[in-house]
Design a protein around this motif. Structure first.
Motif, PDB file in Angstrom:
ATOM      1  N   ASN A  62       0.816  -1.219   0.000  1.00 43.02           N
ATOM      2  CA  ASN A  62       0.000   0.000   0.000  1.00 43.02           C
ATOM      3  C   ASN A  62       0.846   1.264   0.000  1.00 43.02           C
ATOM      4  O   ASN A  62       0.319   2.358  -0.214  1.00 43.02           O
ATOM      5  CB  ASN A  62      -0.932   0.014   1.219  1.00 43.02           C
ATOM      6  CG  ASN A  62      -1.968  -1.101   1.159  1.00 43.02           C
ATOM      7  OD1 ASN A  62      -2.526  -1.373   0.092  1.00 43.02           O
ATOM      8  ND2 ASN A  62      -2.212  -1.750   2.283  1.00 43.02           N
ATOM      9  N   ALA A  63       2.152   1.102   0.229  1.00 39.35           N
ATOM     10  CA  ALA A  63       3.039   2.267   0.255  1.00 39.35           C
ATOM     11  C   ALA A  63       3.213   2.834  -1.149  1.00 39.35           C
ATOM     12  O   ALA A  63       3.141   2.109  -2.140  1.00 39.35           O
ATOM     13  CB  ALA A  63       4.388   1.887   0.852  1.00 39.35           C
ATOM     14  N   ASN A  64       3.457   4.140  -1.236  1.00 37.99           N
ATOM     15  CA  ASN A  64       3.681   4.780  -2.531  1.00 37.99           C
ATOM     16  C   ASN A  64       5.046   4.426  -3.119  1.00 37.99           C
ATOM     17  O   ASN A  64       5.258   4.551  -4.322  1.00 37.99           O
ATOM     18  CB  ASN A  64       3.549   6.299  -2.410  1.00 37.99           C
ATOM     19  CG  ASN A  64       2.120   6.728  -2.160  1.00 37.99           C
ATOM     20  OD1 ASN A  64       1.176   6.085  -2.617  1.00 37.99           O
ATOM     21  ND2 ASN A  64       1.944   7.809  -1.414  1.00 37.99           N
ATOM     22  N   GLU A  65       5.963   3.990  -2.254  1.00 35.53           N
ATOM     23  CA  GLU A  65       7.288   3.579  -2.720  1.00 35.53           C
ATOM     24  C   GLU A  65       7.810   2.484  -1.807  1.00 35.53           C
ATOM     25  O   GLU A  65       7.715   2.596  -0.586  1.00 35.53           O
ATOM     26  CB  GLU A  65       8.242   4.773  -2.729  1.00 35.53           C
ATOM     27  CG  GLU A  65       9.594   4.470  -3.353  1.00 35.53           C
ATOM     28  CD  GLU A  65      10.464   5.719  -3.506  1.00 35.53           C
ATOM     29  OE1 GLU A  65      10.427   6.327  -4.583  1.00 35.53           O
ATOM     30  OE2 GLU A  65      11.156   6.079  -2.535  1.00 35.53           O
ATOM     31  N   TYR A  66       8.333   1.413  -2.390  1.00 33.58           N
ATOM     32  CA  TYR A  66       8.876   0.342  -1.563  1.00 33.58           C
ATOM     33  C   TYR A  66       9.968  -0.404  -2.317  1.00 33.58           C
ATOM     34  O   TYR A  66      10.023  -0.398  -3.548  1.00 33.58           O
ATOM     35  CB  TYR A  66       7.776  -0.631  -1.105  1.00 33.58           C
ATOM     36  CG  TYR A  66       7.009  -1.320  -2.204  1.00 33.58           C
ATOM     37  CD1 TYR A  66       7.478  -2.511  -2.778  1.00 33.58           C
ATOM     38  CD2 TYR A  66       5.804  -0.806  -2.656  1.00 33.58           C
ATOM     39  CE1 TYR A  66       6.773  -3.162  -3.770  1.00 33.58           C
ATOM     40  CE2 TYR A  66       5.080  -1.447  -3.661  1.00 33.58           C
ATOM     41  CZ  TYR A  66       5.563  -2.622  -4.207  1.00 33.58           C
ATOM     42  OH  TYR A  66       4.868  -3.259  -5.205  1.00 33.58           O
ATOM     43  N   THR A 102       7.804   2.741  -7.502  1.00 33.78           N
ATOM     44  CA  THR A 102       7.202   4.030  -7.161  1.00 33.78           C
ATOM     45  C   THR A 102       5.842   4.113  -7.825  1.00 33.78           C
ATOM     46  O   THR A 102       5.726   3.938  -9.044  1.00 33.78           O
ATOM     47  CB  THR A 102       8.085   5.200  -7.632  1.00 33.78           C
ATOM     48  OG1 THR A 102       9.405   5.041  -7.094  1.00 33.78           O
ATOM     49  CG2 THR A 102       7.520   6.532  -7.160  1.00 33.78           C
ATOM     50  N   LYS A 103       4.806   4.381  -7.017  1.00 40.83           N
ATOM     51  CA  LYS A 103       3.438   4.413  -7.529  1.00 40.83           C
ATOM     52  C   LYS A 103       2.941   5.851  -7.646  1.00 40.83           C
ATOM     53  O   LYS A 103       3.207   6.685  -6.788  1.00 40.83           O
ATOM     54  CB  LYS A 103       2.516   3.607  -6.611  1.00 40.83           C
ATOM     55  CG  LYS A 103       2.875   2.125  -6.539  1.00 40.83           C
ATOM     56  CD  LYS A 103       1.805   1.317  -5.833  1.00 40.83           C
ATOM     57  CE  LYS A 103       1.705   1.642  -4.364  1.00 40.83           C
ATOM     58  NZ  LYS A 103       0.763   0.771  -3.658  1.00 40.83           N
ATOM     59  N   TYR A 104       2.207   6.095  -8.751  1.00 40.72           N
ATOM     60  CA  TYR A 104       1.554   7.378  -8.955  1.00 40.72           C
ATOM     61  C   TYR A 104       0.043   7.121  -9.003  1.00 40.72           C
ATOM     62  O   TYR A 104      -0.405   6.029  -8.658  1.00 40.72           O
ATOM     63  CB  TYR A 104       2.064   8.029 -10.240  1.00 40.72           C
ATOM     64  CG  TYR A 104       3.583   8.112 -10.296  1.00 40.72           C
ATOM     65  CD1 TYR A 104       4.272   9.071  -9.566  1.00 40.72           C
ATOM     66  CD2 TYR A 104       4.317   7.197 -11.054  1.00 40.72           C
ATOM     67  CE1 TYR A 104       5.658   9.134  -9.601  1.00 40.72           C
ATOM     68  CE2 TYR A 104       5.703   7.261 -11.093  1.00 40.72           C
ATOM     69  CZ  TYR A 104       6.370   8.228 -10.364  1.00 40.72           C
ATOM     70  OH  TYR A 104       7.737   8.284 -10.385  1.00 40.72           O
ATOM     71  N   ASN A 105      -0.742   8.102  -9.426  1.00 43.67           N
ATOM     72  CA  ASN A 105      -2.198   7.941  -9.406  1.00 43.67           C
ATOM     73  C   ASN A 105      -2.659   6.769 -10.275  1.00 43.67           C
ATOM     74  O   ASN A 105      -3.336   5.869  -9.812  1.00 43.67           O
ATOM     75  CB  ASN A 105      -2.886   9.231  -9.868  1.00 43.67           C
ATOM     76  CG  ASN A 105      -2.767  10.328  -8.822  1.00 43.67           C
ATOM     77  OD1 ASN A 105      -2.594  10.048  -7.645  1.00 43.67           O
ATOM     78  ND2 ASN A 105      -2.840  11.573  -9.252  1.00 43.67           N
ATOM     79  N   GLU A 106      -2.287   6.790 -11.551  1.00 48.63           N
ATOM     80  CA  GLU A 106      -2.689   5.724 -12.459  1.00 48.63           C
ATOM     81  C   GLU A 106      -1.497   5.217 -13.266  1.00 48.63           C
ATOM     82  O   GLU A 106      -1.626   4.860 -14.444  1.00 48.63           O
ATOM     83  CB  GLU A 106      -3.801   6.218 -13.397  1.00 48.63           C
ATOM     84  CG  GLU A 106      -5.107   6.515 -12.668  1.00 48.63           C
ATOM     85  CD  GLU A 106      -6.214   6.914 -13.625  1.00 48.63           C
ATOM     86  OE1 GLU A 106      -5.928   7.066 -14.819  1.00 48.63           O
ATOM     87  OE2 GLU A 106      -7.362   7.050 -13.172  1.00 48.63           O
ATOM     88  N   TYR A 108       2.937   3.663 -12.665  1.00 52.26           N
ATOM     89  CA  TYR A 108       3.976   3.295 -11.708  1.00 52.26           C
ATOM     90  C   TYR A 108       5.315   3.161 -12.427  1.00 52.26           C
ATOM     91  O   TYR A 108       5.378   3.085 -13.661  1.00 52.26           O
ATOM     92  CB  TYR A 108       3.630   1.987 -10.979  1.00 52.26           C
ATOM     93  CG  TYR A 108       3.684   0.741 -11.827  1.00 52.26           C
ATOM     94  CD1 TYR A 108       4.841  -0.041 -11.897  1.00 52.26           C
ATOM     95  CD2 TYR A 108       2.578   0.330 -12.559  1.00 52.26           C
ATOM     96  CE1 TYR A 108       4.891  -1.190 -12.675  1.00 52.26           C
ATOM     97  CE2 TYR A 108       2.621  -0.821 -13.338  1.00 52.26           C
ATOM     98  CZ  TYR A 108       3.778  -1.575 -13.388  1.00 52.26           C
ATOM     99  OH  TYR A 108       3.829  -2.710 -14.157  1.00 52.26           O
TER     100      TYR A 108
END
Length: 468
Positions: A225-229, A253-257, A259
């Motif tokens: 669930n983290a935005n970056e891992y 690294t995750k963004y809105n829609e 990654y």
């Protein structure tokens, strides 16, 4: 004209020359080395080259975006521009094949069919198991199934002629089945061992599922669930036993829609000489399923052979315009590797040292030593001369180096300065050069046009202009 305008002008000139040369050499496409040579000869700096690569990525992303909205014409136009800047990249080529395939299904233009097959074959030359290309070629070459109308007509006629016999038989069979199913003497279904057998089958299936899942146990330490891992990297390919992988970072690294997955590290050559290396990267989710497979060229066949204890920097970034899945690990294996294992301890004659100067005072605890493994001057494609050089960069200081920027200067036989060029020995996008490590810098740079007989008399100097 501002510096920014000059940079953009050089970049446009580079792209125009790529197009012009590519059209003349359709039978022999420009390699990455050819592109870099042209870039060097028109004075494209490292920053300019990086800007061109960003332009390539922008064309690719726009092409994918148009394709997702069924705008095939604009998608193909963008992807063809991307293909010019990174010829036959498997990412670009596969997307081009898909775009032509989709447009063929929409408009049935024979040219799109031929293009889809052609681009798919290019992908298969790089990766024989490229699933998307195999599917496109198979779908396009599959012949439609023919229906034997004579047999259908005969069957229909037979049923119509004998309907008065078939219908009463169906009714009688239905009545007998009803009485049989409701007979009091009939053994109940649960007295048969069917349920027990079904349960045993289900247990066996569950055990097989657990067995498969256990091969790819989810990493409970990852917070998806983290935005970056960070994600773990696995290497089990025996062909890579002579390469020791050293991770600097492996981030999702995750963004809105969308990654991004970025891996930074080094391969340390152990007990072998490496002539060519192409890496296969597989992204796995938390259920053990492959999300994506990509291929990265690390050592080209045209590069100088890498020796024992050489360090090969490796950096790859993949951007996807979709919601990020639960990426649990990356598996690295070899797609192509040409190596010569050393059966006994081998010592090399030391390459000659290169004097290095510092534009500013050398920082405390920071020092490097340069050795020349290869250096030659020759004429280039566009008439100018160019300098191809391979240097060994050894960190002889007590601190890791995260940025190392050189300026190369060339002089004629009269010691007159002819020109300069900047290159990075360590850049911000690669791993740090740690103490006692040796990294190889192989590059091609343009030199001012001189007579052919003067090329052998040129000399060069190296200066550190920035270090961190």
């Amino acid at each position: 004209m501002t510096n920014k305008d000059n940079d953009q002008q050089r970049q446009r000139e580079f792209i125009e020359k790529l197009l012009a040369v590519q059209q003349k050499r359709q039978d022999k496409p420009l390699s990455k080395n050819d592109q870099q040579e042209i870039a060097a000869q028109i004075g494209l700096s490292d920053a300019d080259w990086q800007a061109v690569q960003e332009t390539y990525k922008a064309h690719l992303l726009r092409g994918r975006g148009f394709l997702s909205h069924q705008n095939y014409d604009d998608a193909i136009a963008e992807l063809e521009q991307a293909n010019v800047l990174d010829y036959n990249s498997i990412d670009t080529t596969a997307t081009l094949a898909q775009a032509h395939f989709e447009r063929f299904r929409e408009y049935a233009d024979k040219k799109d069919k031929e293009a889809a097959i052609s681009y798919s074959k290019i992908c298969l030359n790089q990766n024989p198991s490229h699933n998307q290309s195999l599917k496109i070629i198979s779908d396009l070459k599959r012949k439609p199934r023919k229906i034997n109308t004579q047999i259908v007509t005969k069957r229909k006629s037979y049923i119509e002629r004998n309907l008065f016999i078939i219908l009463p038989l169906i009714i009688v069979f239905g009545i007998l089945a009803f009485f049989f199913l409701n007979s009091p003497n009939r053994v109940k279904q649960e007295e048969f061992p069917v349920a027990e057998s079904t349960e045993e089958i289900n247990i066996n299936i569950d055990e097989e599922i657990k067995k498969v899942a256990s091969d790819y146990p989810p990493n409970k330490n990852i917070d998806f669930n983290a935005n970056e891992y960070e994600i773990p990297i696995e290497i089990t390919d025996p062909k890579l036993k002579n390469l020791e992988w050293q991770t600097e970072s492996a981030l999702v690294t995750k963004y809105n829609e969308s990654y991004k997955v970025e891996l930074i590290g080094d391969f340390l050559v152990k007990n072998a000489e490496i002539n060519q290396l192409k890496i296969k990267l597989e992204l796995f989710d938390d259920k053990g399923e492959i999300i994506r497979t990509t291929y990265e060229e690390v050592v080209k066949e045209s590069d100088l052979t890498l020796r024992k204890d050489d360090l090969i920097p490796f950096q790859v970034m993949k951007y996807e315009k979709t919601i990020a899945p639960n990426i649990a690990k990356v598996v690295i294996s070899s797609s192509v590797i040409e190596q010569e294992e050393l059966n006994e301890a081998l010592t090399y004659e030391p390459s000659p040292k290169i004097p290095v100067t510092w534009a500013q005072k050398r920082p405390q605890n920071t020092d490097i030593q340069l050795r020349e493994r290869q250096s030659n001057f020759s004429e280039g494609i566009l008439g100018n001369g160019f300098h191809r050089i391979t240097l060994e960069i050894e960190n002889t200081g007590n601190a890791s180096i995260s940025l190392l920027k050189f300026q190369f200067s060339w002089f004629n036989s009269a010691k007159k300065l002819l020109g300069t060029e900047v290159r990075y020995g360590v850049s911000g996008s690669t791993s740090k050069l740690k103490r006692n490590q040796i990294r190889i810098l192989s590059t091609t740079m343009a030199v001012p046009k001189v007579k052919e007989e003067e090329l052998s008399k040129l000399t060069y100097q190296v200066e550190v202009i920035e270090v961190k």
